[in-house]
Write an enzyme that holds these catalytic residues in place. Sequence first.
Site, PDB file in Angstrom:
ATOM      1  N   LYS A 239       1.680  -4.675   8.513  1.00  0.00           N
ATOM      2  CA  LYS A 239       0.502  -5.411   7.484  1.00  0.00           C
ATOM      3  C   LYS A 239      -0.541  -6.041   8.479  1.00  0.00           C
ATOM      4  O   LYS A 239      -0.232  -6.275   9.504  1.00  0.00           O
ATOM      5  CB  LYS A 239       1.399  -6.609   6.797  1.00  0.00           C
ATOM      6  CG  LYS A 239       2.091  -6.113   5.533  1.00  0.00           C
ATOM      7  CD  LYS A 239       2.722  -7.342   4.923  1.00  0.00           C
ATOM      8  CE  LYS A 239       3.523  -7.055   3.705  1.00  0.00           C
ATOM      9  NZ  LYS A 239       2.700  -6.206   2.537  1.00  0.00           N
TER      10      LYS A 239
ATOM     11  N   ARG B 208      11.482  -1.606  -3.202  1.00  0.00           N
ATOM     12  CA  ARG B 208      12.081  -0.480  -4.049  1.00  0.00           C
ATOM     13  C   ARG B 208      13.146   0.211  -3.218  1.00  0.00           C
ATOM     14  O   ARG B 208      14.110   0.621  -4.062  1.00  0.00           O
ATOM     15  CB  ARG B 208      11.210   0.236  -4.608  1.00  0.00           C
ATOM     16  CG  ARG B 208      10.233   1.320  -3.464  1.00  0.00           C
ATOM     17  CD  ARG B 208       8.968   1.717  -3.992  1.00  0.00           C
ATOM     18  NE  ARG B 208       7.775   0.511  -4.128  1.00  0.00           N
ATOM     19  CZ  ARG B 208       6.452   0.681  -4.459  1.00  0.00           C
ATOM     20  NH1 ARG B 208       6.257   2.078  -4.783  1.00  0.00           N
ATOM     21  NH2 ARG B 208       5.842  -0.176  -4.333  1.00  0.00           N
TER      22      ARG B 208
HETATM   23  N1  BES Z   1       6.091  -7.642  -0.503  1.00  0.00           N
HETATM   24  C1  BES Z   1       5.244  -6.817  -0.545  1.00  0.00           C
HETATM   25  C2  BES Z   1       4.219  -7.187  -1.920  1.00  0.00           C
HETATM   26  C3  BES Z   1       3.519  -8.253  -1.840  1.00  0.00           C
HETATM   27  C4  BES Z   1       2.306  -8.375  -0.955  1.00  0.00           C
HETATM   28  C5  BES Z   1       4.149  -9.678  -2.451  1.00  0.00           C
HETATM   29  C6  BES Z   1       1.499  -9.539  -1.134  1.00  0.00           C
HETATM   30  C7  BES Z   1       3.140 -10.775  -2.718  1.00  0.00           C
HETATM   31  C8  BES Z   1       1.814 -10.511  -1.668  1.00  0.00           C
HETATM   32  C9  BES Z   1       5.872  -5.558  -0.914  1.00  0.00           C
HETATM   33  O1  BES Z   1       6.715  -5.186   0.328  1.00  0.00           O
HETATM   34  C10 BES Z   1       4.611  -4.480  -0.288  1.00  0.00           C
HETATM   35  O2  BES Z   1       4.143  -4.542   0.999  1.00  0.00           O
HETATM   36  N2  BES Z   1       3.997  -3.862  -1.240  1.00  0.00           N
HETATM   37  C11 BES Z   1       2.877  -2.867  -0.962  1.00  0.00           C
HETATM   38  C12 BES Z   1       3.240  -1.618  -1.732  1.00  0.00           C
HETATM   39  C13 BES Z   1       2.262  -0.598  -1.408  1.00  0.00           C
HETATM   40  C14 BES Z   1       2.624  -0.091  -0.132  1.00  0.00           C
HETATM   41  C15 BES Z   1       2.449   0.635  -2.228  1.00  0.00           C
HETATM   42  C16 BES Z   1       1.706  -3.666  -1.590  1.00  0.00           C
HETATM   43  O3  BES Z   1       1.833  -4.094  -2.562  1.00  0.00           O
HETATM   44  O4  BES Z   1       0.579  -3.424  -0.629  1.00  0.00           O
HETATM   45 MN    MN Z   2       6.196  -4.584   1.954  1.00  0.00          MN
END
Ligand code: BES
Ligand code: MN
Length: 491
Positions: free
Chosen positions: A273, A347
């Site tokens: 990230k 997931r």
């Molecule tokens: N934990 C995150 C989702 C999230 C991001 C929750 C920001 C709250 C605030 C999750 O694990 C994630 O990173 N999801 C990705 C999925 C994508 C790579 C398909 C996302 O939402 O960017």
């Molecule tokens: Mn994530």
Amino acid sequence: MTQLQFSTQSTPLLHDFDTLILPVFDNGKLHCSANSEGLENLVSRVIKQGDFEAKSGKTCLVTATEAFPRICLVGVGKAEEMNEKTYIELCQSVAKIVQQTGASNCLSLLTDALPKSKNGDWAIYQQTLAFSNNRYDYVHPSRGAHKPAKHNLKSVCFEADKSALNIIKQAQATATGMTLTKDLANMPSNFCTPTYLADTAEAMAKQYGFESTILDRAEMIKMGMGSFMSVAQGGEEPPKMISLSYQGGKKGDAPIALVGKGVTFDTGGISLKPGAGMDEMKYDMGGAATVLGVFKALGELKPAINVVAVIPSTENMPSGDAIKPGDVVTSLSGQTIEILNTDAEGRLILCDALTYCQQTYQPKKIIDMATLTGACIIALGHHISAVLGNDQDLVNDLISASQTTYDRFWQMPLSDEYDEQLKSNFADMANIGGRPAGTITAAQFLARFTKDVSWAHLDIAGTAWVSGANKGATGRPVPALVEYLVQAANG
Ligand code: BES
Ligand code: MN
Ligand code: ZN
């Protein structure tokens, strides 16, 4: 911390209290039980002086009057214009104002100003929750010198008959659950590890008589949780699968299962990230914290229902051992997954938890909850959680409980067209479905692991915490889930 006491009286005597919470309607009129005390004069004087308007949202604290030690005037405007949001906000400001004073035992007549579509129980629930939640204060384990705020307020009385005691009890249990949820979520990830969550669950099991099972890395590898373990392999912190079982209903009755994402820190893994705001990924165990908070409430309330909790918990870290984009893993269900983005890890841990949950407990319903997708924040913002599922009755019941508590859910669709976005040339499915409809494709992924059970999924990415100056966990969606389970227990 001493618990705030709540009580009811059908015809309270004003003189028994040192504080009065007094709604003032648009026409300057007061609630009937407050009429006789010369309060009307006082209120019109305060209005005349220009210190207070009987408009919605205005509050005014009047102290050391001849009539009363302390009166919190609450402007409610036109009675017929009161809505849920305004009422709850009024409850919150009143709770804050009163608890900043020396008030010790207070009488609230605010129930009188409830929205037209609601009943007295609802108003008492919201007031109880507001007073209880106003006392929340996160105390970090190592901040030994941090003295929690001292509370003068000991008791709040509502003008109502005894039948309201049930809803007060539910609101108090809900607030107790939310406190645990907030404490766990606010705690930084170097303290709130999977092991810490497991210890918390075991301590609760001891306190309330739940059954608990904790699986460690070696056991889960042996069982074949290849998807969950692929996320955990990048980190040194031991992953855990945490299960609790609450038996309040008939023996042998299939339980309702709550499954919560417990990523105690989400760096994204090799699909790292960006740095800005990454601290908030300590909240990526908000689903797990919610499940534990609901179990706390169950322990307090003891409704006649069987419920199990299943919490997969791990960090998502990049390292020499971490899973890489393009790697293929085999889930506990036997289905294979091509991991195209290691940041779609929620997931990957949930799918094995969902399979494990069905194999172990044969639940009649599964509700999973997760801070799963940033896309959910784009779709619904920070006010409403997303709900998706394969059983419309279950979804409807959850939405209904969410509306009752004003801890709201909004349904998004599932459909085969979205499922096709998960197609992979190298495995049964990919773990991402591209940018369009990210919340839905995440749920489509989970749906592949819940084909044989009534299932709903809550995406709480936008609602589990707030950012900015008031950064902190919200304790949502504990209120809606407790309400759902209470309703399920009652029939
Ligand atoms: N934990 C995150 C989702 C999230 C991001 C929750 C920001 C709250 C605030 C999750 O694990 C994630 O990173 N999801 C990705 C999925 C994508 C790579 C398909 C996302 O939402 O960017
Ligand atoms: Mn994530
Ligand atoms: Zn995550």
